[in-house]
Design a protein around this motif. Structure first.
Motif, PDB file in Angstrom:
ATOM      1  N   MET A   1      -4.916   2.909  -7.643  1.00 11.54           N
ATOM      2  CA  MET A   1      -3.634   3.347  -7.168  1.00 11.54           C
ATOM      3  C   MET A   1      -3.094   2.307  -6.214  1.00 11.54           C
ATOM      4  N   GLN A   2      -1.849   1.900  -6.414  1.00 13.00           N
ATOM      5  CA  GLN A   2      -1.228   0.905  -5.548  1.00 13.00           C
ATOM      6  C   GLN A   2       0.164   1.361  -5.161  1.00 13.00           C
ATOM      7  N   MET A   3       0.568   0.965  -3.946  1.00 14.75           N
ATOM      8  CA  MET A   3       1.935   1.261  -3.514  1.00 14.75           C
ATOM      9  C   MET A   3       2.359   0.264  -2.451  1.00 14.75           C
ATOM     10  N   SER A   4       3.660   0.162  -2.277  1.00 17.79           N
ATOM     11  CA  SER A   4       4.238  -0.740  -1.284  1.00 17.79           C
ATOM     12  C   SER A   4       5.400  -0.035  -0.617  1.00 17.79           C
ATOM     13  N   ASP A   5       5.683  -0.425   0.622  1.00 22.47           N
ATOM     14  CA  ASP A   5       6.828   0.140   1.331  1.00 22.47           C
ATOM     15  C   ASP A   5       7.192  -0.785   2.479  1.00 22.47           C
ATOM     16  N   LYS A  89     -12.122   4.424  -0.800  1.00 24.02           N
ATOM     17  CA  LYS A  89     -12.014   3.097  -0.210  1.00 24.02           C
ATOM     18  C   LYS A  89     -10.652   2.530  -0.556  1.00 24.02           C
ATOM     19  N   GLY A  90     -10.216   1.640   0.308  1.00 22.65           N
ATOM     20  CA  GLY A  90      -8.912   1.053   0.071  1.00 22.65           C
ATOM     21  C   GLY A  90      -8.607  -0.020   1.083  1.00 22.65           C
ATOM     22  N   GLU A 110      -3.773  -0.354  -1.634  1.00 18.82           N
ATOM     23  CA  GLU A 110      -4.479   0.073  -2.835  1.00 18.82           C
ATOM     24  C   GLU A 110      -5.604   0.990  -2.403  1.00 18.82           C
ATOM     25  N   ALA A 111      -5.885   2.003  -3.228  1.00 15.57           N
ATOM     26  CA  ALA A 111      -6.915   2.985  -2.890  1.00 15.57           C
ATOM     27  C   ALA A 111      -7.702   3.360  -4.141  1.00 15.57           C
ATOM     28  N   LYS A 112      -8.985   3.655  -3.925  1.00 21.06           N
ATOM     29  CA  LYS A 112      -9.867   4.092  -5.018  1.00 21.06           C
ATOM     30  C   LYS A 112     -10.711   5.242  -4.504  1.00 21.06           C
ATOM     31  N   ALA A 133      -0.765   7.216   3.447  1.00 17.38           N
ATOM     32  CA  ALA A 133      -0.158   5.953   3.895  1.00 17.38           C
ATOM     33  C   ALA A 133       1.149   6.231   4.631  1.00 17.38           C
ATOM     34  N   ASP A 134       1.990   7.101   4.063  1.00 19.72           N
ATOM     35  CA  ASP A 134       3.261   7.437   4.719  1.00 19.72           C
ATOM     36  C   ASP A 134       3.019   8.063   6.086  1.00 19.72           C
TER      37      ASP A 134
END
Length: 171
Positions: A1-5, A89-90, A110-112, A133-134
């Motif tokens: 899982m990946q994200m950006s902000d 983990k991430g 990124e998270a696993k 994350a938010d």
């Protein structure tokens, strides 16, 4: 899982960078953190209690901060084990750029997960990781800027005396 902000924070890059290296600030900002100790040089040890879907677990793990460029960028990597619930983990690459009103913080996360948590399905896990994350970056922003900044602007008496993390008056 990946994200950006990306988000705007009304604090200097130096203040945001210092906050990201402070164990007390990390404890205040990481959702569910009950304990954070250590240092940026040696790493942090953290205990976090979280509920993901029907699974509630206490994760004990380590957080390492690398690629540190003072007041500009850093990388946060963490891994925790939650017993029968599994592991998480991430990492996050965080960048700070000075702007007129403070700084722009941007991140790639990124998270696993594994074990029982992985059986919940990617939709639940992805939603949970995004929420975590938010919440972390919202908590960081609120702690640095002071509580109720936007809503207190119209009511000057209540806004008087509010202070951010560094003790600056926010009114």
């Amino acid at each position: 899982m990946q994200m950006s902000d990306t988000r705007q924070i009304a604090a200097t890059p130096a203040e945001v960078y210092a906050a990201l290296l402070d164990p007390e600030m990390l404890k205040a900002c990481v959702p569910g953190a009950t304990e954070v100790s250590g240092s940026p040089e040696k790493g942090f040890i953290a205990t976090v209690v979280q509920k993901v879907g029907p699974v509630k677990a206490t994760f004990k793990g380590e957080v390492e901060i690398t690629n540190m460029v003072p007041d500009t960028s850093l990388r946060i990597d963490g891994a925790g084990k939650g017993g029968a619930a599994g592991f998480a983990k991430g990492g996050a690459d965080v960048r700070l750029v000075a702007t007129e009103g403070g700084c722009e913080l941007s991140y790639d996360v990124e998270a696993k997960v594994g074990g029982k948590l992985a059986q919940l399905g990617s939709r639940i896990i992805d939603g949970f990781a995004k929420k975590m994350a938010d919440q972390f970056f919202n908590n960081l922003q609120e702690t640095l800027e002071g509580p109720g900044e936007a809503s207190a602007e119209g009511s000057a008496p209540e806004a008087e005396g509010k202070k951010g993390w560094f003790g600056r008056s926010k009114s």
